[in-house]
Design an enzyme around this catalytic site. Sequence first.
Site, short mmCIF file in Angstrom:
data_model
loop_
_atom_site.label_atom_id
_atom_site.label_comp_id
_atom_site.label_asym_id
_atom_site.label_seq_id
_atom_site.Cartn_x
_atom_site.Cartn_y
_atom_site.Cartn_z
N CYS A 253 0.56 -3.24 -4.02
CA CYS A 253 0.34 -1.98 -3.31
C CYS A 253 -1.12 -1.60 -3.50
O CYS A 253 -1.58 -1.46 -4.64
CB CYS A 253 1.26 -0.91 -3.91
SG CYS A 253 0.94 0.76 -3.32
N CYS B 281 -3.42 -1.70 3.27
CA CYS B 281 -2.16 -1.18 2.75
C CYS B 281 -1.19 -2.33 2.94
O CYS B 281 -1.12 -2.92 4.02
CB CYS B 281 -1.72 0.05 3.55
SG CYS B 281 0.04 0.44 3.36
N1 DGL Z 1 2.16 -0.23 0.43
C1 DGL Z 1 1.32 0.83 -0.08
C2 DGL Z 1 -0.15 0.38 -0.11
O1 DGL Z 1 -0.46 -0.79 -0.13
C3 DGL Z 1 1.36 2.18 0.56
C4 DGL Z 1 2.56 2.77 1.17
C5 DGL Z 1 2.77 4.22 0.76
O2 DGL Z 1 2.07 5.12 1.26
O3 DGL Z 1 3.64 4.41 -0.08
O4 DGL Z 1 -1.02 1.20 -0.19
#
Ligand code: DGL
Length: 201
Positions: A73, A186
């Site tokens: 993430c 993201c």
């Molecule tokens: N998958 C997360 C990232 O890479 C973000 C998603 C969220 O906002 O929870 O930042």
Amino acid sequence: MQVDFAFLDSGLGGLPYLSYLRDKAPFARCVYLADTKHFPYGEKTAGQIIACAEEAVRLVIKRWRPRAIVVACNTISVTALDVLRRRFPNTPFIGTVPAIKPAAFLSKIKKIGVLATNATIHHPYTQQLIDQFAHGCEVVFRADPELIDFIERRAFNASEAEKNTAIEPALNFFRSAGCDSIVLACTHFLNIADEIKAMAG
Ligand code: DGL
């Protein structure tokens, strides 16, 4: 029970990383924690993100004693990786930070777009990456919580047409800004990277 790797994200953003690892190391024992209770991380303050990530990591370590944790993430990585490494010194953490460096390298006109969460865009770590690796580039940012929410809730069932409609505002934004490379900063976006690439050309 002990596993080799634990993957952590707020939802399904880390699944492409898990599947990549399973291709390379099919016998590795893995667990995947999607902290959907706290989704979306990207709209939280840094303090909230650190608290949620710490709670998730504590649970993962207690239940599965992973040999390493992949923070799949970008939001958690830019915000909390340092803190997690300090608080859990016996566990190695592998982070995923925005791919500013390859984008700066690939951009011919030195104008790159960063598509991410609000938390990632506004965190000083992202600016540090730009200062370090994208010197001389113009960087245009877009936070897109709607697209992230669409991916989390709909992407696996949505039609191609619905996905394209969801992606279009971001691509139009970067097109009109004149960017020639876009960082998918993201991990949720990796689930529709093929569609984004096809539309972006
Ligand atoms: N998958 C997360 C990232 O890479 C973000 C998603 C969220 O906002 O929870 O930042």
